[in-house]
Design a protein around this motif. Structure first.
Motif, PDB file in Angstrom:
ATOM      1  N   ARG A  90       0.837  -1.194   0.000  1.00  0.00           N
ATOM      2  CA  ARG A  90       0.000   0.000   0.000  1.00  0.00           C
ATOM      3  C   ARG A  90       0.878   1.253   0.000  1.00  0.00           C
ATOM      4  NH1 ARG A  90      -4.204   1.620  -2.019  1.00  0.00           N
ATOM      5  NH2 ARG A  90      -5.031  -0.422  -1.597  1.00  0.00           N
ATOM      6  N   GLU A  91       1.997   1.216   0.717  1.00  0.00           N
ATOM      7  CA  GLU A  91       2.902   2.375   0.767  1.00  0.00           C
ATOM      8  C   GLU A  91       3.432   2.711  -0.623  1.00  0.00           C
ATOM      9  OE1 GLU A  91       5.826   0.887   3.402  1.00  0.00           O
ATOM     10  OE2 GLU A  91       4.528   1.015   5.158  1.00  0.00           O
ATOM     11  N   GLU A  92       3.777   1.673  -1.391  1.00  0.00           N
ATOM     12  CA  GLU A  92       4.300   1.889  -2.734  1.00  0.00           C
ATOM     13  C   GLU A  92       3.233   2.522  -3.634  1.00  0.00           C
ATOM     14  OE1 GLU A  92       7.505  -1.530  -3.631  1.00  0.00           O
ATOM     15  OE2 GLU A  92       5.488  -2.250  -3.140  1.00  0.00           O
ATOM     16  N   HIS A  97       1.057   7.341  -6.405  1.00  0.00           N
ATOM     17  CA  HIS A  97      -0.024   8.323  -6.561  1.00  0.00           C
ATOM     18  C   HIS A  97       0.479   9.728  -6.271  1.00  0.00           C
ATOM     19  CE1 HIS A  97      -3.664   5.965  -7.351  1.00  0.00           C
ATOM     20  NE2 HIS A  97      -3.078   5.014  -6.647  1.00  0.00           N
ATOM     21  N   SER A  98       1.303   9.854  -5.244  1.00  0.00           N
ATOM     22  CA  SER A  98       1.850  11.157  -4.877  1.00  0.00           C
ATOM     23  C   SER A  98       2.712  11.711  -6.010  1.00  0.00           C
ATOM     24  CB  SER A  98       2.676  11.022  -3.594  1.00  0.00           C
ATOM     25  OG  SER A  98       3.299  12.245  -3.284  1.00  0.00           O
ATOM     26  N   GLU A  99       3.545  10.874  -6.583  1.00  0.00           N
ATOM     27  CA  GLU A  99       4.409  11.310  -7.689  1.00  0.00           C
ATOM     28  C   GLU A  99       3.576  11.704  -8.907  1.00  0.00           C
ATOM     29  OE1 GLU A  99       7.722  11.886  -7.755  1.00  0.00           O
ATOM     30  OE2 GLU A  99       7.602  11.504  -5.602  1.00  0.00           O
TER      31      GLU A  99
END
Length: 120
Positions: A90-92, A97-99
């Motif tokens: 999930r972190e990846e 998504h942030s990038e």
């Protein structure tokens, strides 16, 4: 091997899961011929129709193929299937998504600059 009566999954799904496990954990080589419908029906103590339905699940997943009058054969794993088999954290996903959001903001800023230069 028999089908578990207490298992809420349909028989075809239980059989597909068992065969999928054999194909992927053994692993069976590409081109390996599976047992005949009759042999599989005897093994799982179900009808050949149920076996056909289970095999169709594996065909739809791209794990096996049917060759008329020859049988069912294991396919080489596709790169997509290998990628799907790898766990994704999930972190990846959140980092990706942030990038993407950052890149979208940068593109929007560049487009605005280009519009201002073109309109001046």
């Amino acid at each position: 091997m028999t089908i578990a009566a207490h298992d809420p999954r349909p028989k075809k799904v239980q059989i597909a899961d068992a065969l999928r496990s054999e194909i992927t954990t053994a692993p069976l080589p590409s081109g390996h011929r599976l047992a005949s419908l009759r042999e599989l029906a005897d093994r799982f103590t179900v009808t050949q129709v149920t076996i056909k339905n289970a095999l169709q699940i594996l065909i739809d997943e791209g794990l096996i193929t049917s060759v008329p009058t020859r049988g069912y054969f294991v396919l080489a794993p596709s790169t997509e299937a290998v990628a799907e088999a790898e766990p994704v954290k999930r972190e990846e996903i959140n980092a990706i998504h942030s990038e993407i959001r950052k890149l979208a903001a940068r593109v929007a800023e560049l487009e605005m600059r280009a519009d201002h230069k073109g309109g001046a």
